[in-house]
Design a protein around this motif. Structure first.
Motif, mmCIF file in Angstrom:
data_model
loop_
_atom_site.group_PDB
_atom_site.id
_atom_site.type_symbol
_atom_site.label_atom_id
_atom_site.label_comp_id
_atom_site.label_asym_id
_atom_site.label_seq_id
_atom_site.Cartn_x
_atom_site.Cartn_y
_atom_site.Cartn_z
ATOM 1 N N GLN A 24 7.198 8.127 -2.585
ATOM 2 C CA GLN A 24 7.887 8.033 -4.455
ATOM 3 C C GLN A 24 7.364 6.760 -4.887
ATOM 4 N N ARG A 25 7.641 5.766 -4.295
ATOM 5 C CA ARG A 25 7.142 4.453 -4.726
ATOM 6 C C ARG A 25 5.736 4.409 -5.175
ATOM 7 N N LEU A 26 4.760 4.788 -4.161
ATOM 8 C CA LEU A 26 3.261 4.732 -4.562
ATOM 9 C C LEU A 26 3.020 5.685 -5.853
ATOM 10 N N GLY A 33 0.182 3.486 -14.020
ATOM 11 C CA GLY A 33 -1.185 2.714 -14.244
ATOM 12 C C GLY A 33 -1.539 1.614 -13.342
ATOM 13 N N LYS A 34 -0.581 1.419 -12.439
ATOM 14 C CA LYS A 34 -0.945 0.381 -11.601
ATOM 15 C C LYS A 34 -1.436 0.906 -10.205
ATOM 16 N N PRO A 35 -2.250 -0.237 -9.541
ATOM 17 C CA PRO A 35 -3.005 0.258 -8.419
ATOM 18 C C PRO A 35 -1.832 0.499 -7.233
ATOM 19 N N PRO A 36 -1.697 1.758 -6.545
ATOM 20 C CA PRO A 36 -0.714 2.195 -5.787
ATOM 21 C C PRO A 36 -0.821 0.994 -4.492
ATOM 22 N N GLU A 37 0.242 0.233 -3.991
ATOM 23 C CA GLU A 37 0.105 -0.551 -2.910
ATOM 24 C C GLU A 37 1.454 -0.533 -2.434
ATOM 25 N N LEU A 91 1.555 -3.950 2.942
ATOM 26 C CA LEU A 91 1.604 -3.092 4.294
ATOM 27 C C LEU A 91 0.983 -1.536 4.168
ATOM 28 N N GLU A 92 0.214 -1.429 5.230
ATOM 29 C CA GLU A 92 -0.475 -0.086 5.254
ATOM 30 C C GLU A 92 0.716 0.961 4.993
#
Length: 145
Positions: A24-26, A33-37, A91-92
């Motif tokens: 959900q957070r990713l 529009g942010k890179p998922p991290e 984190l991965e």
């Protein structure tokens, strides 16, 4: 030799809860529009960052047992909007379930040396790898797993 972190996964009832929360957070980051991290924010930054980033993982304690780990990719210090120093543990987003290991509650995080870290499921012997989560929890609580 890599060093690990140990942290309580507050609010999660299971590894599946953590998995859903991460997804959900990713997705929310991607939609914004942010890179998922995937990251976890802490107040204190680990002083042994170099050792942690040499193959270390963050081991999550869920419902009184270490149950899962995530590889640490980076440690980024920053100052929040209120001027408070903080740290993002990058984190991965892949969860590696581990053999359950009981842990008492604690605050913050703790260092975990490799010899004390539980092994991942599916490595070495099968010792309970195919047991239902409830049975694994009970056996781990009795010190039998």
């Amino acid at each position: 030799m890599a060093l690990h972190l140990l942290k309580l996964c507050v609010g999660a009832e299971s590894v599946d809860d953590l998995r859903i929360w991460i997804a959900q957070r990713l997705a929310a980051q991607k939609a914004a529009g942010k890179p998922p991290e995937q990251y976890h924010t802490t107040r204190m930054a680990p002083k042994r960052a170099e050792e942690l980033l040499d193959g270390g993982s963050l081991y999550w304690v869920i419902k009184g047992n270490i149950q899962v780990r995530q590889r640490l990719l980076d440690i980024r210090r920053f100052v929040d909007g209120e001027g408070i120093s903080r740290c993002n543990l990058i984190l991965e987003p892949v969860l590696h379930e581990t053999v359950w290991a009981p842990r008492r509650p604690f605050q913050g995080w703790r260092y975990l040396v490799p010899d004390d870290a539980p092994r991942d499921f599916g490595t070495l012997d099968a010792d309970g790898d195919d047991l239902p989560p409830e049975m694994r929890r009970e056996l781990a609580g009795l010190g039998l797993l």
